[in-house]
Every structure is written in structure tokens, then in C-alpha cells.
Design an enzyme around this catalytic site. Structure first.
Site, mmCIF file in Angstrom:
data_model
loop_
_atom_site.group_PDB
_atom_site.id
_atom_site.type_symbol
_atom_site.label_atom_id
_atom_site.label_comp_id
_atom_site.label_asym_id
_atom_site.label_seq_id
_atom_site.Cartn_x
_atom_site.Cartn_y
_atom_site.Cartn_z
ATOM 1 N N GLY A 166 -5.618 23.113 -17.101
ATOM 2 C CA GLY A 166 -5.926 23.687 -15.960
ATOM 3 C C GLY A 166 -7.192 24.191 -16.184
ATOM 4 C CB VAL A 167 -10.078 25.054 -14.147
ATOM 5 C CG1 VAL A 167 -11.472 25.495 -13.964
ATOM 6 C CG2 VAL A 167 -10.201 23.372 -14.577
ATOM 7 C CG ASP A 176 -4.157 40.515 -14.328
ATOM 8 O OD1 ASP A 176 -3.547 40.820 -13.104
ATOM 9 O OD2 ASP A 176 -4.535 39.557 -14.551
#
Ligand SMILES: Nc1ncnc2c1ncn2[C@@H]1O[C@H](COP(=O)(O)OP(=O)(O)OP(=O)(O)O)[C@@H](O)[C@H]1O
Length: 630
Positions: free
Chosen positions: A367-368, A480
Site C-alpha cells: 500500500g501507499v 492516532d
């Protein structure tokens, strides 16, 4: 009267930055290739002010595109019912725009940071503050009148020709392709008990009416590509967050393999690091630098909400009008930021100085992310598989955050944290972080596509709580927590990742840097109050709602409206309360307490009766498989 009721929003720097789009984060300056000697540099540290008034009826003084957004997204009635929440939303929006410009790919569900000494201020006169307090006191019930009933409007056209387009087209960037149509079930599906059989996937229902503006969940399992200009900058109006330009050397290739070198960790140990450290012991003592270091800021800045003496001292408050002033002042940061060179120096001390190319054979892209690309890689000469995150260091907008992430991953090891194996810096730019590979992908994919039952949800929460308990015990706040940052193993392992926003908070002290992803953010962060590790508990509660509903509250709202609603409503509605067990309801109620002092901590939650319902992690396996195979 209108003077007395005026509030003043000072949105500093923002306009200046919009109109100076080539002025970039000064951190990057030294990394930029030098241009011709004849070039005249852009002005920097320009500060502009926009004075915005509220006369008890409506806001004034905002740039027209902002007025348009405000009117489009938040009805006049809603503005009137809680102007303070509008101000909070505007501040946040302005801040996100500023981040957008800095990082080039801000979306409202992107994570972002900004120091409390940044550029967006709100000042309310004493009487206005009182007025707002009265309003809030008498209208503590959620004002959702116009939010859910009203179809969302498309923000694309609003700013298409404005000079502020690049930053203000946030809604548009959040557009995502419509989800594939899925039959809507008539009756609400019930939370299931796990039977041990292959799961019948319960696809999440589509939106009743497809909203034209849908905030985008990061879809990290597939590469995100965004049209960009020659400099790699996003094309305004392009969909999805643009990714940093990928240097050619980040392409998967075996032709560049050169001789490897011995690593600090042997291949065979790579996949067992987490287990071997299952006691959660701290490998190293506390870091004393970077973001990990506590910098408990004194309230030395001049930002305040309201004048405590009730004085109306500001001319702009009495005379709401847009006024742009010449550059004024730049507030000194409360913490010395590391220069790029210092970050690089510290990084060099951490990374393995050898060349990794002979050691890791890249297999495929997973993934990016915002900062780089993650690959699955084979460790040469073994059957071990690892994940390698490769980032172009020089073009990173937040280099210090990367450093923090690596330091925290390296220092704090636990079976419920994605473990760091080693890192490399190739040619001073190609940063590799080698870590455990979690083949099951992230929890987002599972919660979006399937419906977990209470036992499975409890199992996931229990694992996350173990990680949080460990972090909090070591004075680390994650900041987060969301399903995107929970990775799953094919055996049902649950691990927290993304330590870039971690910070160290000494017991009893607090922080005020605004960090996180808006939908999961606690009210105290959103309202720029001081906060502590309890912010992770709020976000965990929102993540629990994600597991129930498939998305966090307000995800379908336009960004400004969503932020307004979070500020306005505090505790979100638990939509499926009636379907949940009393234990689960109570668990949620203990997480989603607006006052952090009354919110549960990890110790309380780990002993909560709801977690007694936790099923074995193996119960997650069919769900993970089903999503991976889809
Ligand atoms: N160790 C890992 N094992 C398996 N998948 C991973 C691992 N680390 C990241 N991924 C996946 O790779 C994708 C990109 O991850 P990344 O951490 O770069 O995303 P991000 O959090 O959006 O970006 P950033 O951390 O740069 O802000 C995501 O789908 C993520 O789930």
C-alpha cells in the site's frame, strides 16, 4: 449590542499562505535544489489577519469562499445555536488548509498536527463568551436537525474559480468513487454470534442516497494515485490524497541488488520479535528528544478564548470586517524544532549503515501511505517475510515525525505493537523501515466490509487496550488510534501501528498540540485544550463505533459540518444502542466521556465486564480471510 456580541476570529497566515502557494514549509528549504542566482525568493513568514465577526445572528468578515462553505454546510440556525462550535470548526478548517498546503495532501481524515502556537486564533469578547455559555447551557442537546436529513451538497463548484481553490477544495478531495451497490436489507442486521463456520459476510449497507461529497477513508490496500503537476504537486481538484513523488529507485526491481551486510537482527528472529518480548518490557529507556520528549508548554502564548475581564478591547471585534494587515510577528515555538540536518544526523545514528538491497527481496507493494510505500519482502536466504516501508526522506514534509516513529517503534516493543526490525538510509534519501509483516491488513477493511459481533469486537478492543496500557504505562500517548492503524495477522493477531504521532507525557502533565485524525479526535484536542493519554481512550471508543457501524460518526458529513458536529455534540450518538448488550453500552459510555478526568483509563477498561465477552482471536480469522480474498 452587536458590538458586544461580536466575536473575533483571527485567521493568521492562512490567507498569506494561500496566496503564496510556493512558500513551503521552511523545513524543506534547505533540501530544495537551488535555483538560478537571479531568482527572487518568495516572501516568507508573511502573516495576514482576517478579522471575522459574529453579531449574534450571522458571521461576517470571512473571505467569500469561506462564507459560501459555511452557509452551504452549516445552516444559519445551527450557526446561531452554537457559534462557538462554528468557530472551532473554522479554526480547524483553517488549520487543515494550512496543513494541506504544507503537506500537499491534507484531507479531513488525514492525520495532521499543528502546534498550539500556530496561526489560527479565536478571540471572543467577554460578553460574547457569556452569551455563548448561556447558549450552550441551554442547548446541550445535539443539533442534528439539518445534518442527517439534508443531502450533502457537492462542494466542487464552489471554489472552482477562486484563487483559494487549491486549499479550499477539501470536500472535493474527499470524494471517493461510489461504493459498489449492495442490496439494502430491510431490517437492521443483528450482531451475530460467531459459530466457527465460515462467516457469511454482511456487507455494509450503501448510503440511502449517494452523497455527492463523501469524506474518504484512506484506502491503503491499493495505491493511491493523484494527478500531479510537473513538480509532483497535486492538481487542484484531483481526487484522493496525492502521494509524494516516488523516486525511481523505489520501484520494485531486483536488478539493483548489491551485496548485503549482516543485520542487527537475524532473519530468523524477524518474525518472532514480538513474541520473544511478550512481557512487554521496555528495551530502552525514554528518549529525550524529538516529539517523544515531553515539552509541557507553559501557557505563554497570547491566545485565549474570551477576555476574562469581560472587556471588549479589540477594535476588530467591534467592527467586523475583513482586514488584511502586513506581516506582523511570528510566535516562537515552545519547543525547538529539529532542523533537517539534525533529524538526518539522529537518523544516521539509528539506521543500519549497510546496504539492504541484497538482504531484502521486494515482492509486492502492499500500500501507499502519506509518507511512503509499503512492500512485502522476503528475507534473502530464509522463508521469513517482512514489511518494508520506503520513504523518500528529503521530500518528507514531516521529517521529525518519521524520526519519532522509528524511535518509538524501536524502543517500545510489545506483542500488540507492530515491531520494528531495522532501518536503513540508502543514498541519504531512500529510508527503509523494516518491520513485522501483518498479512491480514488493517482493521478498516474488515469493519467496512463485514460486521463483527460483540465477542469479536471485544477481542479486538482487548488487544488494543493491552498495547495502550503498555504505552500509557511508559508515558507514551499514541494520539492516532483508529481502525486504519490497527493491523491484523492471519492468525487473528491485533497490533497497533503508526507511532508517528506518539508523544511522551509525564504523569500529571498535559500537552496541547493538535494531533490526530479529526473524526477520531477527542473534544479536548479539538477544542485545543490541554490533554493527556485519555485522548487515546476517546479514540478507542470511536473505533468501537466504527466496528459497530462500519465508520466513525459524521464520516458522511462535509468536513466543516463534521468538525462542527463534533465540537457541538461532544459525545456522539450511539446509533445501535438498543441492539448492544448493556456491558458494551457501558464500555462505550466509559470511553466516550467528554470530560477526560471522568473518562476511563486502560486499567479500568481492561477489567471491564464487556471484555469478558471477548472471543478467541481465532474467531477473527475467517473474517480477515474473507476480506483478503474478496
Ligand atoms: N507492517 C505492515 N504489515 C502489513 N501491512 C502494512 C504494514 N505497515 C503498513 N501496512 C499497510 O500498508 C499501507 C500503507 O501503510 P502506511 O503506514 O504507509 O499508511 P499511512 O498510515 O496512511 O501512512 P503514513 O504512516 O505514512 O502516514 C496500509 O494499507 C497499511 O495497512
Amino acid at each position: 449590542m452587536s458590538t458586544a456580541r461580536s466575536s473575533k476570529v483571527r485567521i493568521r497566515n492562512f490567507i498569506g499562505r494561500i496566496f503564496s502557494p510556493s512558500e513551503k514549509d521552511k523545513d524543506n528549504d534547505e533540501m530544495k535544489p537551488s535555483s538560478s542566482a537571479m531568482d527572487i525568493s518568495q516572501p516568507y513568514n508573511t502573516v495576514h489577519r482576517v478579522h471575522v465577526g459574529y453579531d449574534g445572528q450571522k458571521f461576517s468578515g470571512l473571505p467569500q469562499p469561506w462564507m459560501d462553505i459555511l452557509l452551504r454546510d452549516i445552516s444559519l440556525a445551527d450557526q446561531k445555536s452554537n457559534p462557538n462550535a462554528v468557530v472551532t470548526a473554522l479554526k480547524f478548517y483553517a488549520q487543515s488548509m494550512k496543513e494541506n498546503e504544507k503537506t500537499k495532501f491534507m484531507t479531513t481524515n488525514s492525520v495532521f498536527t499543528n502546534s498550539d502556537d500556530d496561526d489560527v486564533d479565536v478571540q471572543l469578547t467577554g460578553q460574547v463568551t457569556e452569551h455563548l455559555r448561556n447558549l450552550q447551557g441551554s442547548s446541550s442537546t445535539p443539533s442534528t436537525s439539518s445534518s442527517s436529513a439534508r443531502p450533502l451538497t457537492n462542494g466542487n463548484s464552489t471554489f472552482s474559480s477562486s484563487s483559494t481553490d487549491a486549499s479550499l477544495s477539501l470536500s472535493e478531495r474527499n470524494n471517493v468513487p461510489s461504493p459498489a451497490p449492495v442490496p439494502t436489507s430491510e431490517s437492521a442486521p443483528h450482531l451475530k454470534s460467531f459459530t466457527g463456520e465460515a462467516p457469511k459476510l454482511h456487507p455494509r449497507s450503501p448510503f440511502p442516497t449517494q452523497p455527492p461529497v463523501l469524506p474518504q477513508r484512506s484506502k491503503t490496500s491499493t495505491p493511491i494515485t493523484t494527478p500531479s503537476n510537473a513538480n509532483g504537486a497535486p492538481v487542484p481538484g484531483s481526487k484522493g490524497p496525492p502521494v509524494p513523488p516516488k523516486p525511481s529507485h523505489l520501484k520494485i526491481t531486483s536488478s539493483t541488488v548489491s551485496s548485503g551486510c549482516s543485520s542487527p537482527l537475524h532473519h530468523s528472529s524477524a518474525r518472532s520479535v514480538g513474541n520473544s518480548l511478550s512481557n512487554g518490557s521496555v528495551v530502552s529507556t525514554t528518549s529525550s528528544d524529538g516529539d517523544v520528549q515531553l515539552s509541557n508548554k507553559e501557557n505563554s502564548n497570547d491566545k485565549s478564548v474570551g477576555d476574562k475581564n469581560g472587556n471588549t478591547t479589540n477594535k476588530a471585534a467591534a467592527e467586523p470586517a475583513v482586514s488584511e494587515e502586513p506581516p506582523v510577528r511570528v510566535r516562537a515555538s515552545h519547543r525547538e524544532k529539529l532542523s533537517d540536518t539534525e533529524v538526518l544526523d539522529q537518523l544516521r545514528e539509528i539506521v543500519n549503515p549497510c546496504n539492504p538491497l541484497g538482504k531484502y527481496e521486494m515482492k509486492k507493494q502492499i500500500g501507499v501511505g502519506a509518507s511512503g510505500t509499503v512492500f512485502v519482502a522476503h528475507v534473502a536466504g530464509s522463508s521469513d517475510v517482512v514489511a518494508v516501508k520506503r520513504m523518500a526522506f528529503k521530500t518528507q514534509p514531516k521529517k521529525e515525525m518519521l524520526l519519532t516513529e522509528i524511535k518509538v517503534m524501536k524502543q517500545y516493543r510489545h506483542p500488540n505493537l507492530v515491531n520494528y526490525i531495522e532501518s536503513y538510509l540508502v543514498d541519504a534519501d531512500d529510508l527503509w523501515v523494516v518491520m513485522d509483516y501483518l498479512e491480514g491488513g488493517n482493521l478498516t477493511d474488515v469493519v467496512v466490509k463485514t460486521e463483527l459481533d460483540e465477542g469479536q469486537i471485544a477481542a479486538v478492543l482487548q488487544e488494543c487496550l493491552k498495547a495502550l496500557h503498555f504505552l500509557h504505562r511508559h508515558s507514551i500517548v499514541h494520539r492516532d488510534i483508529k481502525s486504519d492503524n490497527v493491523l491484523l495477522g492471519m492468525n487473528g493477531e491485533v497490533k497497533l501501528t503508526d507511532m508517528g504521532f506518539c508523544a511522551q507525557i509525564q504523569p500529571g502533565s498535559k500537552r496541547d498540540t493538535v494531533v490526530g485524525t479529526p473524526y477520531w479526535m477527542s473534544p479536548e484536542i479539538l477544542n485545543k485544550k490541554q490533554y493527556n493519554y485519555k485522548v487515546d481512550i476517546w479514540s478507542l471508543g470511536i473505533m468501537a463505533l466504527e466496528m459497530i457501524d462500519g465508520e466513525p460518526p459524521y464520516l458522511r458529513e462535509t468536513p466543516l459540518k463534521a468538525i462542527y458536529l463534533i465540537a457541538q455534540n461532544g459525545k456522539p450518538e450511539i446509533k445501535q444502542r438498543d441492539r448492544l448488550s448493556s456491558e458494551f453500552n457501558n464500555f462505550l459510555d466509559r470511553c466516550l466521556v467528554v470530560d477526560p478526568d471522568n473518562r476511563a483509563d486502560t486499567t479500568e477498561l481492561l477489567a471491564h465486564p464487556f471484555l469478558k465477552k471477548a472471543k478467541p482471536l481465532s474467531s477473527l480469522v475467517p473474517y480477515i480471510r474473507a476480506v483478503r480474498e474478496k
